[in-house]
Design an enzyme around this catalytic site. Structure first.
Site, PDB file in Angstrom:
ATOM      1  N   LYS A 114     -30.214   8.373  -0.755  1.00  0.00           N
ATOM      2  CA  LYS A 114     -31.000   7.994   0.415  1.00  0.00           C
ATOM      3  C   LYS A 114     -30.404   6.741   1.057  1.00  0.00           C
ATOM      4  CE  LYS A 114     -35.158   8.302   2.599  1.00  0.00           C
ATOM      5  NZ  LYS A 114     -35.199   9.146   3.755  1.00  0.00           N
ATOM      6  N   LYS A 197     -25.106  21.984  -3.287  1.00  0.00           N
ATOM      7  CA  LYS A 197     -26.116  22.750  -4.025  1.00  0.00           C
ATOM      8  C   LYS A 197     -27.209  23.219  -3.063  1.00  0.00           C
ATOM      9  CE  LYS A 197     -29.656  19.532  -4.993  1.00  0.00           C
ATOM     10  NZ  LYS A 197     -30.884  19.237  -5.545  1.00  0.00           N
ATOM     11  N   LYS A 200     -33.703  22.421  -0.319  1.00  0.00           N
ATOM     12  CA  LYS A 200     -34.611  22.451   0.824  1.00  0.00           C
ATOM     13  C   LYS A 200     -34.147  21.491   1.907  1.00  0.00           C
ATOM     14  CE  LYS A 200     -37.905  22.081  -2.663  1.00  0.00           C
ATOM     15  NZ  LYS A 200     -39.136  21.838  -3.377  1.00  0.00           N
TER      16      LYS A 200
HETATM   17  P1  TYM Z   1     -37.552  20.293  -7.353  1.00  0.00           P
HETATM   18  O1  TYM Z   1     -38.900  20.626  -6.836  1.00  0.00           O
HETATM   19  O2  TYM Z   1     -36.575  19.674  -6.411  1.00  0.00           O
HETATM   20  O3  TYM Z   1     -36.867  21.585  -7.960  1.00  0.00           O
HETATM   21  C1  TYM Z   1     -37.548  22.426  -8.877  1.00  0.00           C
HETATM   22  C2  TYM Z   1     -36.565  22.907  -9.918  1.00  0.00           C
HETATM   23  O4  TYM Z   1     -35.519  23.670  -9.313  1.00  0.00           O
HETATM   24  C3  TYM Z   1     -34.254  23.148  -9.721  1.00  0.00           C
HETATM   25  N1  TYM Z   1     -33.296  23.330  -8.623  1.00  0.00           N
HETATM   26  C4  TYM Z   1     -32.093  23.893  -8.766  1.00  0.00           C
HETATM   27  N2  TYM Z   1     -31.481  24.409  -9.839  1.00  0.00           N
HETATM   28  C5  TYM Z   1     -30.244  24.918  -9.662  1.00  0.00           C
HETATM   29  N3  TYM Z   1     -29.613  24.961  -8.460  1.00  0.00           N
HETATM   30  C6  TYM Z   1     -30.203  24.469  -7.349  1.00  0.00           C
HETATM   31  N4  TYM Z   1     -29.585  24.522  -6.173  1.00  0.00           N
HETATM   32  C7  TYM Z   1     -31.503  23.892  -7.478  1.00  0.00           C
HETATM   33  N5  TYM Z   1     -32.363  23.323  -6.603  1.00  0.00           N
HETATM   34  C8  TYM Z   1     -33.451  22.985  -7.329  1.00  0.00           C
HETATM   35  C9  TYM Z   1     -34.516  21.682  -9.999  1.00  0.00           C
HETATM   36  O5  TYM Z   1     -33.515  21.128 -10.829  1.00  0.00           O
HETATM   37  C10 TYM Z   1     -35.870  21.745 -10.659  1.00  0.00           C
HETATM   38  O6  TYM Z   1     -35.743  22.068 -12.029  1.00  0.00           O
HETATM   39  N6  TYM Z   1     -38.300  16.022  -9.792  1.00  0.00           N
HETATM   40  C11 TYM Z   1     -38.485  17.460  -9.885  1.00  0.00           C
HETATM   41  C12 TYM Z   1     -39.912  17.895 -10.178  1.00  0.00           C
HETATM   42  C13 TYM Z   1     -40.521  17.191 -11.345  1.00  0.00           C
HETATM   43  C14 TYM Z   1     -40.264  17.458 -12.716  1.00  0.00           C
HETATM   44  C15 TYM Z   1     -41.098  16.558 -13.439  1.00  0.00           C
HETATM   45  C16 TYM Z   1     -39.430  18.350 -13.386  1.00  0.00           C
HETATM   46  C17 TYM Z   1     -41.454  16.203 -11.267  1.00  0.00           C
HETATM   47  N7  TYM Z   1     -41.811  15.812 -12.552  1.00  0.00           N
HETATM   48  C18 TYM Z   1     -41.087  16.552 -14.835  1.00  0.00           C
HETATM   49  C19 TYM Z   1     -39.419  18.327 -14.771  1.00  0.00           C
HETATM   50  C20 TYM Z   1     -40.246  17.432 -15.488  1.00  0.00           C
HETATM   51  C21 TYM Z   1     -38.067  18.085  -8.559  1.00  0.00           C
HETATM   52  O7  TYM Z   1     -38.191  17.478  -7.540  1.00  0.00           O
HETATM   53  O8  TYM Z   1     -37.671  19.382  -8.640  1.00  0.00           O
END
Ligand code: TYM
Length: 335
Positions: A114, A197, A200
């Site tokens: 960011k 990667k 969103k």
């Molecule tokens: P988030 O919402 O961005 O993504 C959800 C999950 O999808 C995975 N992901 C991907 N995996 C492979 N290739 C991609 N292009 C890709 N895009 C997204 C992410 O790695 C994730 O597993 N911070 C986390 C949410 C969270 C969380 C937690 C996860 C909050 N607290 C505690 C585990 C434990 C997040 O923003 O994921």
């Protein structure tokens, strides 16, 4: 042996994409069916770093709840809940912030990325503190493993560092150090630009539950072999996003092999490859799309699932929080 796993998804955009699914959710569903206990949640408090519109936030939460359930999270097998329904996440987060340094937090990717594009004045403290809340999300439930995509690895490592710092001071058995569970092959699904990667915020996604029209647009915007100008030029299949997606989605192996062979020779056009990818996508996700349509009609059921999930999550979370408060000296001051 992994016995308990936990993971979450942030409702920062409207719908889940195939990167979320193949990178994380698919593995989470498999774990739900193979280990003792799984906990999955919608990380709505995390979404506040970017979503400051009431209706949009509510919509996003609703969409992620529906997507997650439609993709196979089974509230009978997993504890499924919404983060903000369990106040212990915030309480533990405030406590844990005291066991990690400011300079360590400045090294976190989300903040650094960011900072590369915005000034400090445009970065809210929620974003800066986000990994600490995530550490609280995890440590509250003492999981052995955290199934996530590659981009979350640093966050799980930070969680371990915080737990280690805490345990060193108060006793080694208090917070369990979790392992990141990241697929070597699917941990980072590439976006339709073929470079970064799928994400969103980068706008390079292929959705799961969007309309056929939108998914068609996303698939047809997909980069292919940049050196191939005409359909008769021999093309490269390796690292070519359309074929990466075919390998993930197309269950007709013969068709995939035939398309690849013809692409290498220069006897198939991008349009046919993409048309077939769209068909494969719709076939792959059809049962999930149908399930989602059913769930959409049943608000009462969704409410009940979340209420029950929150109750079960709170029971586990309060056990850990009590242990932590007891260890640091926040309880029984006048006993
Ligand atoms: P988030 O919402 O961005 O993504 C959800 C999950 O999808 C995975 N992901 C991907 N995996 C492979 N290739 C991609 N292009 C890709 N895009 C997204 C992410 O790695 C994730 O597993 N911070 C986390 C949410 C969270 C969380 C937690 C996860 C909050 N607290 C505690 C585990 C434990 C997040 O923003 O994921």
């Amino acid at each position: 042996m992994i016995k308990r796993a936990l993971s979450g998804i942030t409702p920062s955009g409207s719908n889940l994409h195939i990167g979320n699914y193949f990178g994380a959710v698919k593995q989470q569903i498999e774990l739900q069916n193979s280990i003792d206990q799984t906990l999955y949640f919608v990380a709505d408090l995390h979404a506040l770093t970017t979503v400051h519109d009431k209706e949009q936030l509510q919509n996003n939460i609703r969409n992620v709840v529906l997507d997650y359930l439609a993709l196979g999270v089974d509230p009978e097998k997993s504890i499924f809940f919404r983060q903000s329904d369990v106040p212990q996440h915030c309480e533990l987060s405030v406590i844990l912030a005291n066991y990690i340094s400011f300079s360590h937090m400045q090294r976190m990717h989300a903040y650094k990325d960011k900072l590369a594009n915005d000034s400090e004045a445009d970065i809210n403290m929620g974003l800066f503190n986000y990994p600490i809340l995530m550490a609280a999300d995890i440590l509250l439930y003492q999981p052995d493993g955290v199934p996530v995509g590659e981009d979350q690895k640093q966050h799980v490592e930070l969680t371990r560092d915080i737990a280690q710092n805490f345990n060193k001071r108060y006793g080694s058995e208090i917070l369990k150090l979790p392992e990141p569970l990241i697929s070597k092959t699917l941990g980072k699904i590439i976006g339709t630009d073929g470079v970064r990667k799928m994400s969103k915020s980068l706008g390079n996604v292929i959705g799961i539950f969007d309309s056929e029209e939108i998914i068609r647009k996303q698939i047809f915007s997909c980069f292919t072999d940049p050196n191939r100008i005409k359909a008769t030029d021999p093309g490269k299949v390796e690292g070519n996003p359309v074929f990466i997606f075919h390998d993930l989605l197309n269950q007709n192996q013969e068709e995939v092999d035939d398309l690849k062979a013809r692409y290498i020779k220069g006897s198939v056009g991008d349009v046919e490859v993409k048309e077939k990818l769209l068909k494969a996508h719709l076939t792959y996700f059809q049962p999930f799309r149908e399930k989602r349509k059913e769930l959409e009609k049943n608000n009462k059921l969704l409410e009940n699932i979340l209420r029950q999930g929150a109750q079960r999550a709170q029971n586990l979370a309060s056990e850990t929080l009590n242990k932590v408060e007891e260890a640091i000296g926040l309880t029984k001051v006048f006993n």
